[in-house]
Design an enzyme around this catalytic site. Structure first.
Site, PDB file in Angstrom:
ATOM      1  CG  ASP A 190      55.224  37.256 147.318  1.00 24.15           C
ATOM      2  OD1 ASP A 190      54.300  37.268 148.127  1.00 24.15           O
ATOM      3  OD2 ASP A 190      55.271  37.997 146.318  1.00 24.15           O
ATOM      4  CD  GLU A 349      48.206  35.611 146.153  1.00 23.87           C
ATOM      5  OE1 GLU A 349      48.148  35.998 144.971  1.00 23.87           O
ATOM      6  OE2 GLU A 349      48.440  36.376 147.110  1.00 23.87           O
TER       7      GLU A 349
END
Length: 459
Positions: A190, A349
């Site tokens: 991420d 997401e």
């Protein structure tokens, strides 16, 4: 919802072989991971290489072609099948050295127990100081050796007068750089990449925890996107955040009025911490989440901030549902009545917005982070809130290189240029999964009409 995914590769070997491997003594030699070239001990100037997908030794020198140097360079990784002191060899094209019918060849990782074992070699002492021999993981007693310049795995009883030299290699510096990534060594995911105070920074999720249960955030910085400095932990949820102590995920950062604002996921809430430096120390100005779990449908995770050319900042977030809102000037509050919801095809997401030539780009991740099909799609619009026109996939897996699940992206522009890069994570190579991921960076290119050309994931 995120789901814990455990995808360990099972390697099934005969019990007798496993016991034999385990019983071997420790050896003094070591073959470090990373890019390496291996020179034959008894044919100096000849290096282990691949040609037409077959292993051999061949002469390589400073005047050799770039292709010959690349063919004689391998990235050494921990053994695909495991084993103490065992390694595997990946070529620049992503394929792996393995033996089949005792012949050494280059093939794509099939993921089977047989392939993983065939591609794993255990490091032993070579015939001269500093050299190594490579014993087959699943055929103990057979070693990688050159025979008429071809590479085979043969028993050590073959040609006893020359076998020790034929199977020994000096480990040298690579003829070419080899694999350049992951850019941050270790398990991270991420990544939020940003250019701040004259340096590039990456703020990732610290990976490797079952259920993504990590609690600490780190920062890394670079001047060239190649050499990265580890600044250590900049925020630890347990002792520093009173309302969350686990699931420290997917941070982002923004700068305004001489302060840095670090937005992060904690226990499926979104928080914000502030500091006067991009490496902290960061403190919690609110003492509570900025966005609490349950504020809207889906998970309140994966924040990202975009600051427009007029100085207005916007916060984006969501899992299953995509949200955005204008941040107030204090950067730690917003009008809840002004939250926007976007309808984006296939959205899961990791929304991330940037602007180029007055076009707003909204990138996002599709599928589950534990899936090898996790990938990046994007849309374009005329404002930070759209409306958005879906443009399709720009980053996806490449199984021929062993690249799986490349997504959860962020974008940065090199200062004073139209050069752009995407940072993202993928399954760690060679044997990663949805909780064992690594961070890399690849350049972006734009078509004449402003659309993004497909990004080529590289090693």
């Amino acid at each position: 919802m995120r789901k814990s995914v455990a995808r360990a590769l099972a390697v099934v070997l005969a019990a007798s072989s496993a016991l034999t491997v385990a019983a071997r003594p420790a050896y003094a030699v070591d073959l470090p991971t990373g890019a390496r070239s291996l020179e034959s001990v008894n044919v100096p100037g000849f290096y282990l290489r691949h040609a037409d997908y077959l292993g051999s030794i061949a002469a390589v020198g400073p005047g050799s072609s770039a292709q010959a140097k690349s063919d004689a360079t391998f990235t050494v990784t921990p053994g695909l099948a495991g084993g103490v002191g065992c390694v595997s060899f990946q070529a620049a094209n992503g394929m792996w050295l393995r033996h089949r019918d005792y012949r050494i060849r280059l093939e794509t990782n099939a993921g089977t127990a047989t392939f993983l074992a065939d591609a794993t070699f255990c490091v032993r002492d070579g015939s001269v100081g500093g050299s190594v021999r490579l014993e087959s993981f699943n055929f103990p007693g057979r070693f990688l050796r050159h025979r008429d310049h071809e590479l085979w795995i043969d028993p050590s009883t073959t040609n006893p007068d020359t076998f020790a030299g034929d199977s020994s290699f000096r480990v040298g510096t690579p003829w070419v750089a080899g694999r350049r990534s992951p850019v941050i060594k270790g398990l991270y995911a991420d990544p939020n990449i940003a250019y701040l105070a004259g340096r590039y920074y990456i703020y990732p999720t610290t990976d490797g925890y079952n259920g993504w249960g990590g609690s600490r955030f780190k920062a890394f910085s670079s001047t060239d996107l190649v050499n990265w400095t580890d600044h250590g932990t900049i925020l630890d949820l347990g002792p520093q955040i009173g309302w969350a102590d686990d699931r420290a995920w997917a941070p982002t950062i923004a700068y305004r009025d001489n302060r840095y604002y670090f937005y992060f996921s904690g226990a499926t809430n979104i928080g914000v911490a502030t500091a006067t430096s991009p490496t902290g120390p960061f403190t919690d100005p609110l003492g509570r989440p900025l966005i609490a779990a349950g504020f809207r449908s889906g998970q309140m995770i994966d924040p990202a901030v975009f600051t427009d050319t007029d100085g207005q900042s916007y916060l984006y977030w969501g899992n299953g549902h995509a949200y955005a809102v204008r941040l107030n000037a204090d950067m730690v509050s917003f009008d809840a009545g002004q939250v926007r919801t976007f309808s984006l095809p296939n959205f899961r997401e990791a929304t991330f917005v940037f602007k180029r030539n007055n076009i707003y780009y909204l990138t996002y991740s599709v599928d589950d982070t534990g899936s090898e099909n996790y990938h990046v799609e994007y849309a374009t619009g005329g404002s930070p809130f759209g409306p958005w026109t879906h443009r399709g996939t720009i980053l996806a897996k490449n199984l021929s290189l062993g690249i799986k699940g490349p997504a959860h992206q962020s974008v940065v522009r090199a200062p004073d240029s139209d050069t752009w890069y995407m940072a993202y994570h993928r399954f760690a190579i060679p044997a990663g999964n949805g909780t064992n991921r690594e961070v890399t960076i690849d350049p972006m290119r734009f078509n004449a009409d402003g659309t993004i050309a497909p990004i080529t994931p590289t090693l």
